[in-house]
Design a protein around this motif. Structure first.
Motif, PDB file in Angstrom:
ATOM      1  N   VAL A   1      65.472  22.343  15.708  1.00  0.00           N
ATOM      2  CA  VAL A   1      66.686  21.995  16.460  1.00  0.00           C
ATOM      3  C   VAL A   1      67.688  21.281  15.558  1.00  0.00           C
ATOM      4  O   VAL A   1      68.903  21.564  15.587  1.00  0.00           O
ATOM      5  CB  VAL A   1      66.320  21.111  17.671  1.00  0.00           C
ATOM      6  CG1 VAL A   1      67.582  20.547  18.325  1.00  0.00           C
ATOM      7  CG2 VAL A   1      65.535  21.913  18.693  1.00  0.00           C
ATOM      8  N   ALA A   2      67.202  20.349  14.731  1.00  0.00           N
ATOM      9  CA  ALA A   2      68.097  19.630  13.818  1.00  0.00           C
ATOM     10  C   ALA A   2      68.753  20.591  12.829  1.00  0.00           C
ATOM     11  O   ALA A   2      69.963  20.465  12.523  1.00  0.00           O
ATOM     12  CB  ALA A   2      67.314  18.548  13.074  1.00  0.00           C
ATOM     13  N   LEU A   3      67.991  21.545  12.339  1.00  0.00           N
ATOM     14  CA  LEU A   3      68.540  22.518  11.399  1.00  0.00           C
ATOM     15  C   LEU A   3      69.620  23.382  12.065  1.00  0.00           C
ATOM     16  O   LEU A   3      70.679  23.644  11.483  1.00  0.00           O
ATOM     17  CB  LEU A   3      67.418  23.395  10.847  1.00  0.00           C
ATOM     18  CG  LEU A   3      67.837  24.474   9.840  1.00  0.00           C
ATOM     19  CD1 LEU A   3      68.485  23.843   8.611  1.00  0.00           C
ATOM     20  CD2 LEU A   3      66.633  25.337   9.453  1.00  0.00           C
ATOM     21  N   VAL A   4      69.351  23.818  13.286  1.00  0.00           N
ATOM     22  CA  VAL A   4      70.334  24.632  14.008  1.00  0.00           C
ATOM     23  C   VAL A   4      71.621  23.843  14.234  1.00  0.00           C
ATOM     24  O   VAL A   4      72.744  24.365  14.052  1.00  0.00           O
ATOM     25  CB  VAL A   4      69.739  25.110  15.350  1.00  0.00           C
ATOM     26  CG1 VAL A   4      70.829  25.756  16.215  1.00  0.00           C
ATOM     27  CG2 VAL A   4      68.611  26.098  15.109  1.00  0.00           C
TER      28      VAL A   4
ATOM     29  N   GLY B   1      70.295  15.191  11.183  1.00  0.00           N
ATOM     30  CA  GLY B   1      69.046  14.744  10.558  1.00  0.00           C
ATOM     31  C   GLY B   1      68.187  13.855  11.445  1.00  0.00           C
ATOM     32  O   GLY B   1      66.958  14.060  11.568  1.00  0.00           O
ATOM     33  N   PRO B   2      68.757  12.813  12.082  1.00  0.00           N
ATOM     34  CA  PRO B   2      67.923  11.926  12.908  1.00  0.00           C
ATOM     35  C   PRO B   2      67.205  12.630  14.057  1.00  0.00           C
ATOM     36  O   PRO B   2      66.208  12.114  14.573  1.00  0.00           O
ATOM     37  CB  PRO B   2      68.930  10.900  13.437  1.00  0.00           C
ATOM     38  CG  PRO B   2      70.031  10.896  12.432  1.00  0.00           C
ATOM     39  CD  PRO B   2      70.136  12.310  11.965  1.00  0.00           C
ATOM     40  N   LEU B   3      67.699  13.793  14.475  1.00  0.00           N
ATOM     41  CA  LEU B   3      67.071  14.473  15.612  1.00  0.00           C
ATOM     42  C   LEU B   3      65.631  14.913  15.314  1.00  0.00           C
ATOM     43  O   LEU B   3      64.875  15.210  16.242  1.00  0.00           O
ATOM     44  CB  LEU B   3      67.903  15.695  16.019  1.00  0.00           C
ATOM     45  CG  LEU B   3      69.305  15.394  16.575  1.00  0.00           C
ATOM     46  CD1 LEU B   3      70.018  16.691  16.919  1.00  0.00           C
ATOM     47  CD2 LEU B   3      69.210  14.490  17.800  1.00  0.00           C
ATOM     48  N   VAL B   4      65.270  14.950  14.038  1.00  0.00           N
ATOM     49  CA  VAL B   4      63.879  15.294  13.712  1.00  0.00           C
ATOM     50  C   VAL B   4      62.917  14.283  14.322  1.00  0.00           C
ATOM     51  O   VAL B   4      61.792  14.623  14.701  1.00  0.00           O
ATOM     52  CB  VAL B   4      63.706  15.357  12.172  1.00  0.00           C
ATOM     53  CG1 VAL B   4      62.245  15.604  11.797  1.00  0.00           C
ATOM     54  CG2 VAL B   4      64.608  16.438  11.577  1.00  0.00           C
TER      55      VAL B   4
ATOM     56  N   VAL C   1      65.415   5.694  20.870  1.00  0.00           N
ATOM     57  CA  VAL C   1      66.510   4.726  20.946  1.00  0.00           C
ATOM     58  C   VAL C   1      67.229   4.630  19.600  1.00  0.00           C
ATOM     59  O   VAL C   1      68.475   4.670  19.531  1.00  0.00           O
ATOM     60  CB  VAL C   1      65.969   3.347  21.369  1.00  0.00           C
ATOM     61  CG1 VAL C   1      67.094   2.313  21.337  1.00  0.00           C
ATOM     62  CG2 VAL C   1      65.364   3.421  22.776  1.00  0.00           C
ATOM     63  N   THR C   2      66.467   4.505  18.530  1.00  0.00           N
ATOM     64  CA  THR C   2      67.070   4.411  17.188  1.00  0.00           C
ATOM     65  C   THR C   2      67.880   5.659  16.861  1.00  0.00           C
ATOM     66  O   THR C   2      69.001   5.573  16.311  1.00  0.00           O
ATOM     67  CB  THR C   2      65.966   4.212  16.142  1.00  0.00           C
ATOM     68  OG1 THR C   2      65.209   3.043  16.467  1.00  0.00           O
ATOM     69  CG2 THR C   2      66.554   4.070  14.756  1.00  0.00           C
ATOM     70  N   VAL C   3      67.345   6.813  17.187  1.00  0.00           N
ATOM     71  CA  VAL C   3      68.045   8.067  16.902  1.00  0.00           C
ATOM     72  C   VAL C   3      69.349   8.144  17.692  1.00  0.00           C
ATOM     73  O   VAL C   3      70.403   8.550  17.163  1.00  0.00           O
ATOM     74  CB  VAL C   3      67.125   9.266  17.224  1.00  0.00           C
ATOM     75  CG1 VAL C   3      67.918  10.576  17.210  1.00  0.00           C
ATOM     76  CG2 VAL C   3      65.977   9.336  16.233  1.00  0.00           C
ATOM     77  N   THR C   4      69.318   7.741  18.958  1.00  0.00           N
ATOM     78  CA  THR C   4      70.533   7.813  19.786  1.00  0.00           C
ATOM     79  C   THR C   4      71.609   6.871  19.262  1.00  0.00           C
ATOM     80  O   THR C   4      72.800   7.234  19.206  1.00  0.00           O
ATOM     81  CB  THR C   4      70.195   7.468  21.247  1.00  0.00           C
ATOM     82  OG1 THR C   4      69.160   8.333  21.713  1.00  0.00           O
ATOM     83  CG2 THR C   4      71.414   7.630  22.138  1.00  0.00           C
ATOM     84  N   VAL C   5      71.200   5.651  18.892  1.00  0.00           N
ATOM     85  CA  VAL C   5      72.168   4.696  18.345  1.00  0.00           C
ATOM     86  C   VAL C   5      72.783   5.248  17.043  1.00  0.00           C
ATOM     87  O   VAL C   5      74.005   5.180  16.823  1.00  0.00           O
ATOM     88  CB  VAL C   5      71.496   3.334  18.088  1.00  0.00           C
ATOM     89  CG1 VAL C   5      72.436   2.410  17.315  1.00  0.00           C
ATOM     90  CG2 VAL C   5      71.105   2.691  19.411  1.00  0.00           C
TER      91      VAL C   5
ATOM     92  N   ALA D   1      71.195  15.430  23.338  1.00  0.00           N
ATOM     93  CA  ALA D   1      69.759  15.574  23.070  1.00  0.00           C
ATOM     94  C   ALA D   1      69.117  14.227  22.796  1.00  0.00           C
ATOM     95  O   ALA D   1      67.985  13.950  23.243  1.00  0.00           O
ATOM     96  CB  ALA D   1      69.548  16.521  21.891  1.00  0.00           C
ATOM     97  N   ALA D   2      69.824  13.352  22.058  1.00  0.00           N
ATOM     98  CA  ALA D   2      69.263  12.041  21.749  1.00  0.00           C
ATOM     99  C   ALA D   2      69.148  11.181  23.009  1.00  0.00           C
ATOM    100  O   ALA D   2      68.119  10.521  23.249  1.00  0.00           O
ATOM    101  CB  ALA D   2      70.133  11.353  20.700  1.00  0.00           C
ATOM    102  N   MET D   3      70.206  11.175  23.845  1.00  0.00           N
ATOM    103  CA  MET D   3      70.157  10.401  25.088  1.00  0.00           C
ATOM    104  C   MET D   3      69.072  10.927  26.019  1.00  0.00           C
ATOM    105  O   MET D   3      68.355  10.157  26.675  1.00  0.00           O
ATOM    106  CB  MET D   3      71.532  10.457  25.769  1.00  0.00           C
ATOM    107  CG  MET D   3      71.613   9.697  27.088  1.00  0.00           C
ATOM    108  SD  MET D   3      71.429   7.924  26.889  1.00  0.00           S
ATOM    109  CE  MET D   3      72.957   7.520  26.051  1.00  0.00           C
TER     110      MET D   3
END
Length: 460
Positions: free
Chosen positions: A33-36, A72-75, A82-86, A112-114
């Motif tokens: 998903v992150a790559l896409v 990148g953080p979506l991996v 929480v960290t990824v969303t922030v 996606a992060a939320m």
């Protein structure tokens, strides 16, 4: 859901279920998903630049950093939601403030992060607080931008005057409405995904508990079956050994009497002993075969019933007569077909009562077996003219507090709805009476044939 199944589920400090961390397959899916999103964001940056979304777009290196920052953080979105969303939200704000032309895939990344906070957070309280803070921060930034746009007249064409809503305010309101829909959808879908995962975990816990319960039930069934077979062994051995002992005694007395025909009487007794021994060995072989696993025997174990029915009562009485004791079998009333379970149980009771009569009634006692049919019940009576007070010595057919043999008879009859009466007779001797309602035996024979074996185990 039972308490044991609930105890198997992990919970947080507030008692809420904690969703287990994703496995490698989940992390691989997130990497894809992150790559896409990275590829898509790179394409839209180019398209927005060509369409002149910003008058002065950011340098390419800034666009590259923003693309990597939102994808990148979506991996790790399921491990650290929480960290990824922030991180993704902060990169989005930085990108917009630096005129990086990308607002499509960055919004998808924030969604996606939320969503991941609601679906994967280990603590429901932390998930709620984090989402409130993130959403509040995003809307404060949007309202700040909306306030700036309200006083920005550069968006309005020259000479257009002041309208009802300034163009900058209209653009800001569109952003607010869009973000409300985005954040509300991510919040709701995330909570729903967490609830669905919890339901699946509860279902799996119940399934595992049922599997363990089936294993315990199977083990208990095996144990009960072994108890049943043990009682069958007791009945078979006790009956045949009692008969052989009496016949051996008769042969010894005949040989020691010296009278004419004594040898013929002794030979007849020995022949009867031989037949009883063969029958005992055959029945013991069938019973013991069921205790062995399939790999322990050369052929398949015989699962057919190892007991007889009331049709074999004449043979049982003949065995008693072969010992030299008077015995009679009487059938009263019009016989009706009995269910297999009732038929077998009545024969077992008769054999147990006859065995105890041979043990305790005395050498001269006469034995009578009576099978009585009435419209309501079928009764089996085994009586003798021996010493009725033998119950004090612990005979299995003794009084209400008799030995294990009587306990077994009561259990067998209770399992098919019957009753047992046992005790000394007023005119001397001892009486055992088993009574089974015909309605019960018809149901056992016709409606529950498939459950016959299970009930038979319970009766034993």
């Amino acid at each position: 859901m039972t308490a044991s199944a609930r105890a198997a589920l992990p919970v947080d400090a507030d008692g809420h279920w904690m969703r287990p961390s994703p496995g490698r397959a989940g992390l691989r899916a997130d990497a894809i998903v992150a790559l896409v999103i990275a590829v898509g964001a790179s394409a839209t940056v180019t398209l927005y630049s060509v369409a002149e979304f910003f008058d002065e777009p950011a340098e390419p290196w800034k666009a590259v950093l923003v693309v990597l920052g939102i994808s990148g953080p979506l991996v790790w979105r399921r491990l650290y939601p929480v960290t990824v969303t922030v991180t993704v939200s902060a990169v989005y704000i930085i990108g917009v403030n630096n005129a990086v032309p990308e607002v499509l895939f960055s919004n998808i990344a924030i969604f996606a992060a939320m969503y991941s906070i609601g679906a994967w957070s280990q603590s429901r309280r932390r998930a709620f607080i984090a989402r409130v803070i993130i959403v509040g921060g995003m809307f404060l930034w949007l309202f700040w931008g909306l306030t700036r746009a309200a006083f920005d007249t550069s968006l309005a064409p020259e000479g257009s005057g002041v309208g009802l809503i300034a163009p900058g305010v209209a653009f800001g309101l569109i952003s607010v409405i869009t973000n409300i829909l985005y954040f509300a959808g991510a919040w709701a879908f995330g909570d729903r995904a967490w609830a669905a995962a919890r339901e699946r975990a509860q279902l799996q816990a119940r399934t595992d508990e049922l599997a363990r319960e089936r294993e315990r039930t199977a083990e208990q069934a095996v144990a009960l079956d072994r108890v049943r077979i043990g009682r069958e062994l007791h009945d078979v051995v006790a009956h045949h050994v009692s008969v052989m002992g009496i016949q051996a005694g008769a042969a010894r007395r005949a040989l020691g009497s010296g009278r004419a025909g004594a040898e013929h009487e002794a030979a007849a007794s020995l022949t009867a002993i031989e037949q009883s021994a063969r029958q005992a060995v055959d029945e013991l072989h069938r019973l013991v075969s069921t205790l062995r696993s399939p790999g322990d025997v050369d052929g398949e174990a015989d699962d057919s019933p190892s007991t007889r029915t009331t049709a074999h009562l004449p043979a049982l009485v003949d065995e008693v007569r072969a010992t030299g004791r008077p015995a009679a079998l009487t059938t009263v009333g019009d016989p009706v077909p009995l269910g297999p379970l009732v038929d077998t149980t009545l024969y077992r009771v008769a054999r147990e009562a006859v065995t105890n009569s041979l043990k305790h009634a005395g050498a001269s006692a006469a034995l009578e077996v009576r099978l009585r049919f009435t419209p309501e019940v079928v009764e089996l009576e085994v009586s003798d003219s021996g010493v009725g007070a033998r119950a004090a010595r612990g005979g299995a057919s003794g009084g209400a507090g008799g030995g294990l043999g009587q306990v077994g008879m009561r259990e067998r009859l209770a399992a098919i709805g019957g009753t047992l009466e046992a005790g000394p007779r007023s005119r001397g001797g001892y009486l055992v009476r088993a009574s089974v309602p015909l309605v019960v035996q018809e149901r056992s024979g016709d409606d529950h044939r498939s459950d016959e074996r299970g009930v038979e185990e319970g009766a034993s």
